[in-house]
Design a protein around this motif. Structure first.
Motif, PDB file in Angstrom:
ATOM      1  N   PHE A 140      75.357  56.821  45.548  1.00 16.02           N
ATOM      2  CA  PHE A 140      75.304  55.414  45.124  1.00 16.02           C
ATOM      3  C   PHE A 140      76.138  54.504  46.033  1.00 16.02           C
ATOM      4  CE2 PHE A 140      75.328  58.017  41.118  1.00 16.02           C
ATOM      5  CZ  PHE A 140      73.959  57.949  40.893  1.00 16.02           C
ATOM      6  N   SER A 141      76.480  54.999  47.205  1.00  9.86           N
ATOM      7  CA  SER A 141      77.412  54.249  48.054  1.00  9.86           C
ATOM      8  C   SER A 141      76.822  52.939  48.557  1.00  9.86           C
ATOM      9  CB  SER A 141      77.850  55.107  49.243  1.00  9.86           C
ATOM     10  OG  SER A 141      76.707  55.512  50.003  1.00  9.86           O
ATOM     11  N   GLY A 142      75.528  52.864  48.760  1.00 11.79           N
ATOM     12  CA  GLY A 142      74.936  51.636  49.289  1.00 11.79           C
ATOM     13  C   GLY A 142      74.495  50.651  48.234  1.00 11.79           C
ATOM     14  N   LEU A 143      74.727  50.955  46.959  1.00 14.31           N
ATOM     15  CA  LEU A 143      74.239  50.092  45.879  1.00 14.31           C
ATOM     16  C   LEU A 143      75.344  49.148  45.436  1.00 14.31           C
ATOM     17  CD1 LEU A 143      72.334  52.811  43.808  1.00 14.31           C
ATOM     18  CD2 LEU A 143      71.513  51.444  45.736  1.00 14.31           C
ATOM     19  N   GLU A 144      75.713  48.220  46.307  1.00 12.20           N
ATOM     20  CA  GLU A 144      76.832  47.319  46.046  1.00 12.20           C
ATOM     21  C   GLU A 144      76.527  46.296  44.963  1.00 12.20           C
ATOM     22  OE1 GLU A 144      79.757  47.656  47.337  1.00 12.20           O
ATOM     23  OE2 GLU A 144      79.227  49.301  48.689  1.00 12.20           O
ATOM     24  N   ASN A 145      75.252  46.002  44.718  1.00  9.73           N
ATOM     25  CA  ASN A 145      74.874  44.984  43.739  1.00  9.73           C
ATOM     26  C   ASN A 145      74.429  45.575  42.403  1.00  9.73           C
ATOM     27  OD1 ASN A 145      75.239  42.654  45.457  1.00  9.73           O
ATOM     28  ND2 ASN A 145      73.398  43.310  46.566  1.00  9.73           N
ATOM     29  N   LEU A 146      74.653  46.865  42.200  1.00 11.98           N
ATOM     30  CA  LEU A 146      74.183  47.515  40.979  1.00 11.98           C
ATOM     31  C   LEU A 146      74.948  46.993  39.763  1.00 11.98           C
ATOM     32  CD1 LEU A 146      72.069  49.694  40.327  1.00 11.98           C
ATOM     33  CD2 LEU A 146      73.920  51.352  40.250  1.00 11.98           C
TER      34      LEU A 146
END
Length: 680
Positions: free
Chosen positions: A146-152
């Motif tokens: 989930f490292s690239g899901l900054e807007n989750l």
């Protein structure tokens, strides 16, 4: 005019061509009636639909049977914002398969068969806000998944098989559901989610909560820790001052106390279901002035006067009670099975009116004519649920009036409601007009609701010990064997009546819809007897009386028994050992029983004939009438009653008893209990 006609024709032609062109691009077996949305529901295909329009923004492809995804399936869908692939047959997520979906905000992969999440499963989803992968078979998640899901904003992982949770560094996450996995209790290092508002940790087997985690989650409003193993109110909740919704259902918390909730003044929704609660502290809900929703289902409530304030408070505070059909009284008998929300003040066994009490005290005062200057100043204690217009005026009650035997008898006759004192307690009113229960030895509490089998309860200013008359037998006691059986201790009862020839045991289920009494006859040579086939988590009334006395004249010794919830288990090794001896012992016991019954039958027949001849009686004895009555209640004739018994009756001193051949091997009592199970 011709120009306007040509313009109108062009407009009509464009309107006809637009829907036609959109429908022509709609995939086969899909629906495109909503602009920019495609619905492919129950398409029964193992692959994604082809030729999807580039302008599609919402794509619903659930219940299709899709078992494989390819990166080419989503090429060109640069405007897609919603993708629903739930309830399919996906077992893997290929790396980078969602890469072309740069605008995707919502991805639903729930209810598939996914087993793992790799490092690149969600590569490219830089704008993703909601990720639902719950109800799969996920066992492992890569630490960088989930490292690239900054807007989750929302992440749902519940109902998987996750044993190790990776560190979640999601700075904008608001909702996280980890329920029903095999992960240990998360700490502040595991959840680096400073803005989290809703955290669900149900069914994780938690025994405590991390105080550091709750202190760090300063924006937390919704917490679900239901169906865990919390043996007490977690002290970590002191740090959760901002909670508005709290779910504590199905935890072995024990009794609740006001000090445990003192910092949760902002609660609006509270779930206290299935906590084995018998009631609430009187001022408990005054802690929550904003409470709007309360759920307290599947609790064995003791609906006596101490809980009479609850329905009135609920109406006045305009609190919505959830699961009202499952929120019922457990005992006493008069209220067992009734919905708590439908009871009124008078149904709790409290004094019917305060006016009646005032009249009694006034008449007593007038008859004794005391000096008003020396009379003590007494204020009547009124339960909080009594309306304010019924509150009595302060009365001057002289000591002579309260000590008068006649006045005391009038108070008891007019004011003591039936069944308010449990376990054989005696109801009376004190000088202040308060209800007092004089509790027998071995019981305690305001209404004698507590039983202490080890030692007598300590004396208190409001509880008096009754001197048991010599003609009254000692009380019986019990201990749990399993959740459906209890062992009765009849030693003291038999010792108090040395000439007793047998014991009649009568028991009934106070919690279920069928409260008809069941009877067993036990000889005096059995100081211990096991009742079987009971319902778990129910309250039973068990009474013992002499067998050689008529039912209406017998002096009963009764007690209320609450069966276990279901955690007790029988001794397996002992049952396995006995199971090898059952055929031999049963055969031997049957032969012996037939021989004894034949011999005793002849003797009884001779005695009966001689007795009838000597006394010239034409009516049957009380024992024969009782046997006929029991046979009729069970729906069988007296001649066929013996055929349904699991063993033959044994005669001792002229009285028939129901004695098991091998007591430990029978799954139920001597009379099979076929009652309807309780609502719990």
């Amino acid at each position: 005019m011709q120009l306007w006609a040509q313009i109108r024709q062009l407009l009509l032609l464009s309107l006809l061509l637009l829907p036609g062109s959109f429908c022509s691009q709609c995939p086969q077996h899909c629906s495109c009636n909503v602009v920019s949305s495609i619905f492919c529901i129950q398409r029964r295909a193992s692959t994604m639909p082809l030729n999807l329009p580039a302008s599609t923004q919402n794509l619903y492809v659930f219940q299709n049977g899709i078992n494989f995804l390819n990166e080419q399936d989503f090429v060109g869908l640069v405007d897609l914002q919603m993708l629903d692939l739930s309830q399919n047959e996906l077992s893997v997520i290929p790396d980078g398969v969602f890469g072309p979906l740069k605008s995707l905000r919502n991805l639903d992969l729930s209810s598939n068969k996914i087993t793992q999440i790799s490092k690149n499963s969600f590569n490219g989803l830089v704008n993703l806000e909601r990720l639902y992968i719950h109800n799969n078979r996920i066992q492992s998640i890569h630490p960088a998944a989930f490292s690239g899901l900054e807007n989750l904003l929302e992440l749902k992982l519940q109902r998987n098989q996750i044993s190790l949770l990776p560190v979640l560094h999601l700075p904008r996450l608001l909702l996280l559901d980890l329920s029903f996995n095999s992960i240990p209790a998360p700490g502040p290092v595991d959840l680096q989610t400073p803005h989290l508002e809703s955290l669900k940790l149900a069914g994780l087997g938690l025994t405590t909560l991390d105080e550091g985690l709750l202190r760090r989650l300063g924006n937390l409003h919704d917490l679900d820790v239901s169906q865990n193993k919390l043996v007490g109110m977690p002290s970590a909740l002191i740090s959760a001052r901002g909670l508005t919704r709290l779910n504590l259902a199905a935890n072995p918390l024990g009794p609740i106390h006001q000090q445990d909730f003192k910092n949760l003044v902002g609660l609006q929704e509270l779930d206290l279901s299935n906590l084995n609660l018998q009631g609430f502290p009187v001022d408990f809900f005054q802690l929550f002035p904003k409470l709007k929703q309360l759920t307290a289902a599947q609790n064995p409530f003791n609906c006596v006067c101490s809980l009479s304030w609850f329905p009135t408070w609920m109406k006045n505070a305009q609190v919505d009670l959830g699961k009202t059909d499952e929120t019922r009284c457990h005992f006493p008998l008069i209220n067992a099975g009734k919905m708590l929300s439908e009871l009124e003040y008078k149904d709790f066994g409290c004094p019917s009116t305060i006016t009646e009490l005032s009249e009694v005290l006034t008449s007593s005062s007038m008859r004794n004519t005391p000096d008003p200057t020396t009379a003590p100043h007494t204020t009547l204690n009124v339960p909080p649920s009594v309306p304010s217009e019924k509150l009595p005026v302060e009365k001057h009650v002289p000591p002579e009036a309260s000590a008068s035997p006649k006045s005391s008898e009038e108070r008891k006759e007019h004011m003591c409601p039936p069944n308010i004192c449990l376990n054989g307690g005696t109801c009376k009113f004190d000088q202040r007009g308060e209800v007092n229960c004089m509790c027998p030895m071995g019981t305690s509490g305001t209404y004698c609701e507590n039983q202490d089998e080890s030692q007598p309860p300590p004396l208190s200013p409001r509880v008096a010990v009754v001197t048991v008359p010599s003609i009254k037998p000692e009380k019986i006691s019990f201990h749990h064997v399993t959740s459906t059986s209890i062992s009765l201790d009849l030693h003291r009862y038999i010792e108090s009546r040395p000439n007793i020839r047998g014991i009649r045991l009568t028991y009934r289920n106070l919690s279920g819809p069928d409260r008809r009494p069941l009877q067993l006859n036990v000889p005096a040579s059995y100081p211990e007897y096991t009742l079987r086939g009971l319902q778990p988590n129910c309250t039973y009334s068990v009474c013992a009386s002499p067998l050689d006395e008529p039912v209406e004249e017998a002096v009963n010794s009764c007690m209320d028994v609450q069966t276990a919830v279901g955690s007790l288990q029988p001794n397996v090794k002992r049952s396995e050992t006995f199971s090898t001896l059952v055929p031999t012992l049963v055969a031997l016991a049957v032969v012996m029983a037939v021989a004894i019954v034949s011999a005793v039958g002849v003797v009884l027949r001779r005695k009966r004939v001689k007795s009838l001849t000597d006394m010239d009686l034409a009516e049957p004895t009380p024992y024969e009438l009782e046997g006929v009555k029991m046979g009729l209640e069970n729906g069988t004739s007296p001649q066929k009653q013996s055929e349904i018994l699991p063993y033959q009756p044994v005669t001792q001193n002229g009285i028939d008893y129901e004695v098991p051949l091998i007591q430990e091997q029978f799954a139920s009592n001597n009379n099979t209990d076929q009652r309807i199970p309780s609502y719990f």
